[in-house]
Structure formats: C-alpha cells, structure tokens
Design a protein around this motif. Structure first.
Motif, short mmCIF file in Angstrom:
data_model
loop_
_atom_site.label_atom_id
_atom_site.label_comp_id
_atom_site.label_asym_id
_atom_site.label_seq_id
_atom_site.Cartn_x
_atom_site.Cartn_y
_atom_site.Cartn_z
N ARG A 1 0.83 -1.20 0.00
CA ARG A 1 0.00 0.00 0.00
C ARG A 1 0.86 1.25 0.00
O ARG A 1 0.54 2.24 -0.63
N LYS A 2 1.98 1.18 0.72
CA LYS A 2 2.85 2.35 0.82
C LYS A 2 3.46 2.71 -0.53
O LYS A 2 3.73 3.87 -0.79
N VAL A 3 3.71 1.73 -1.38
CA VAL A 3 4.30 2.02 -2.69
C VAL A 3 3.28 1.91 -3.80
O VAL A 3 3.61 1.94 -4.97
N ASP A 4 2.00 1.76 -3.42
CA ASP A 4 0.89 1.78 -4.37
C ASP A 4 0.98 0.68 -5.42
O ASP A 4 0.77 0.90 -6.61
N LEU A 5 1.30 -0.53 -4.99
CA LEU A 5 1.32 -1.69 -5.89
C LEU A 5 -0.06 -2.34 -5.90
O LEU A 5 -0.83 -2.17 -4.96
N PRO A 6 -0.39 -3.13 -6.94
CA PRO A 6 -1.67 -3.85 -6.94
C PRO A 6 -1.76 -4.76 -5.71
O PRO A 6 -0.77 -5.33 -5.29
N ASP A 7 -2.94 -4.89 -5.19
CA ASP A 7 -3.14 -5.64 -3.96
C ASP A 7 -4.15 -6.75 -4.19
O ASP A 7 -5.19 -6.53 -4.79
N ASP A 8 -3.84 -7.96 -3.74
CA ASP A 8 -4.77 -9.07 -3.78
C ASP A 8 -5.28 -9.26 -2.35
O ASP A 8 -4.52 -9.70 -1.48
N PRO A 9 -6.54 -8.95 -2.07
CA PRO A 9 -7.02 -9.03 -0.68
C PRO A 9 -7.10 -10.46 -0.14
O PRO A 9 -7.27 -10.64 1.05
N ASP A 10 -6.95 -11.46 -1.01
CA ASP A 10 -7.04 -12.84 -0.56
C ASP A 10 -5.69 -13.53 -0.45
O ASP A 10 -5.61 -14.76 -0.35
N SER A 11 -4.61 -12.77 -0.50
CA SER A 11 -3.29 -13.33 -0.23
C SER A 11 -2.49 -12.30 0.56
O SER A 11 -2.70 -11.10 0.43
N ASP A 12 -1.61 -12.79 1.38
CA ASP A 12 -0.79 -11.89 2.19
C ASP A 12 0.49 -12.62 2.57
O ASP A 12 0.57 -13.85 2.50
N THR A 13 1.47 -11.85 2.98
CA THR A 13 2.76 -12.38 3.39
C THR A 13 3.15 -11.70 4.69
O THR A 13 2.99 -10.48 4.82
N VAL A 14 3.64 -12.49 5.64
CA VAL A 14 4.07 -11.96 6.93
C VAL A 14 5.48 -12.45 7.20
O VAL A 14 5.75 -13.65 7.13
N GLU A 15 6.38 -11.52 7.50
CA GLU A 15 7.76 -11.87 7.86
C GLU A 15 7.88 -11.78 9.38
O GLU A 15 7.43 -10.81 9.99
N PHE A 16 8.49 -12.80 9.97
CA PHE A 16 8.61 -12.82 11.43
C PHE A 16 9.89 -13.53 11.83
O PHE A 16 10.52 -14.25 11.04
N VAL A 17 10.27 -13.33 13.08
CA VAL A 17 11.36 -14.05 13.72
C VAL A 17 10.81 -14.64 15.01
O VAL A 17 10.26 -13.91 15.84
N ALA A 18 10.92 -15.96 15.13
CA ALA A 18 10.52 -16.65 16.36
C ALA A 18 11.80 -17.16 17.03
O ALA A 18 12.65 -17.75 16.37
N ARG A 19 11.91 -16.89 18.30
CA ARG A 19 13.09 -17.34 19.05
C ARG A 19 12.70 -18.53 19.92
O ARG A 19 11.60 -18.56 20.48
N PHE A 20 13.63 -19.51 20.01
CA PHE A 20 13.35 -20.68 20.83
C PHE A 20 14.65 -21.28 21.35
O PHE A 20 15.73 -20.97 20.84
N LYS A 21 14.52 -22.11 22.38
CA LYS A 21 15.66 -22.84 22.93
C LYS A 21 15.43 -24.32 22.73
O LYS A 21 14.33 -24.83 22.99
N LEU A 22 16.46 -25.00 22.30
CA LEU A 22 16.40 -26.44 22.10
C LEU A 22 17.74 -27.01 22.55
O LEU A 22 18.79 -26.57 22.06
N GLY A 23 17.71 -27.96 23.47
CA GLY A 23 18.94 -28.56 23.96
C GLY A 23 19.88 -27.55 24.59
O GLY A 23 21.09 -27.65 24.45
N GLY A 24 19.32 -26.52 25.24
CA GLY A 24 20.13 -25.52 25.91
C GLY A 24 20.70 -24.45 24.99
O GLY A 24 21.38 -23.55 25.44
N ARG A 25 20.42 -24.56 23.69
CA ARG A 25 20.95 -23.58 22.73
C ARG A 25 19.81 -22.71 22.19
O ARG A 25 18.73 -23.21 21.89
N ALA A 26 20.09 -21.43 22.06
CA ALA A 26 19.12 -20.49 21.52
C ALA A 26 19.16 -20.53 19.99
O ALA A 26 20.22 -20.65 19.39
#
Length: 146
Positions: free
Chosen positions: A90-115
């Motif tokens: 929306r900020k750069v005024d590109l065509p928009d498909d209201p039925d698809s979206d993309t989300v970028e995220f970072v999830a942090r977790f610990k496994l075996g004592g390591r982050a």
C-alpha cells in the motif's frame, strides 16, 4: 492494599491469551488477518497444539506426517513480526490481492540448551472454509531469508 493479578501475556506478545489468540485456537472466531493467523499459529506451536496447526494449514501444502514431537524439549521464547506485505505494498501503491498476504517474522526458541532463531516469510491465502463457507485465512508455505 490487595494484590491484583494480571493475566499472563499471550505467547505471541499480545495482552493475554483470552484477549488475543485464545478465541482463534478455541474455534470461537476466525483470525481476521494473515498476521493474526500467524500469531495464533505461533501460540499453537508453544502449546504443541497440532490439531489447530493442521486445521489452519492450506490443504495443498498440509503435511501428512506429524509436525509436533511431544518429547522434543523445545521452549519458545518470543515472536517479532517484521512486516506484513500488504502494508508495504500500500505504501508504494502496488496492486493488492485481498485474498493473499505475506508476513515476515522471527521466532526465538531454545532447544537442547541452545538459543535459535526461525526467520520466515510466510505466505497466506484467504478462501472459503470447507464446512461453513466463511472466508478464512490459511497458512500456505514459507521461505527463509538469508
């Protein structure tokens, strides 16, 4: 003065499970956005709630094998949403498909004592629910930026 108790924050970072992801996971209501679905899926991972994860996974990419190992000692530490694609579009005024979206995220977790960090760009589709016909978001797939 009596001590007041406050509900624990939602695992996704929201105010409380009951006011955030809880109603989606309980099936009381549908997540209204791809980001809300992504946050509720993160919360479901912290709860090892495989039925919810599978129900919110698009049928075309849903795994047939189990996705949660109950014996795996994983501890989820937090979620950071980096961006939602439609907001950037929306900020750069590109065509928009209201039925698809993309989300970028970072999830942090610990496994075996390591982050560890899981950095993903997830794709979502909104389609009619197979039972009710109501439009709902589904997780399609994800890629891992370098």
């Amino acid at each position: 003065m009596p001590k007041t108790t406050t509900p624990e924050a939602c695992p996704c970072g929201g105010p409380s499970l009951a006011a955030c992801c809880g109603p989606y996971i309980a099936g009381e209501t549908l997540p209204p956005t791809a980001e809300a679905l992504m946050r509720s899926r993160y919360t479901a991972y912290t709860q090892k709630n495989e039925p919810y994860l599978l129900a919110t996974w698009h049928a075309s990419t849903r795994p047939g094998a189990p996705i949660i190992d109950e014996k795996e000692p994983i501890r989820w530490l937090g979620l950071e949403v980096k961006s939602t694609l439609r907001l950037r579009q929306r900020k750069v005024d590109l065509p928009d498909d209201p039925d698809s979206d993309t989300v970028e995220f970072v999830a942090r977790f610990k496994l075996g004592g390591r982050a560890h960090r899981l950095h993903e760009v997830s794709r979502f589709l909104r389609e009619p629910d197979s039972e009710t016909g109501a439009p709902r978001w589904y997780y399609l797939d994800g890629s891992f930026p370098t």
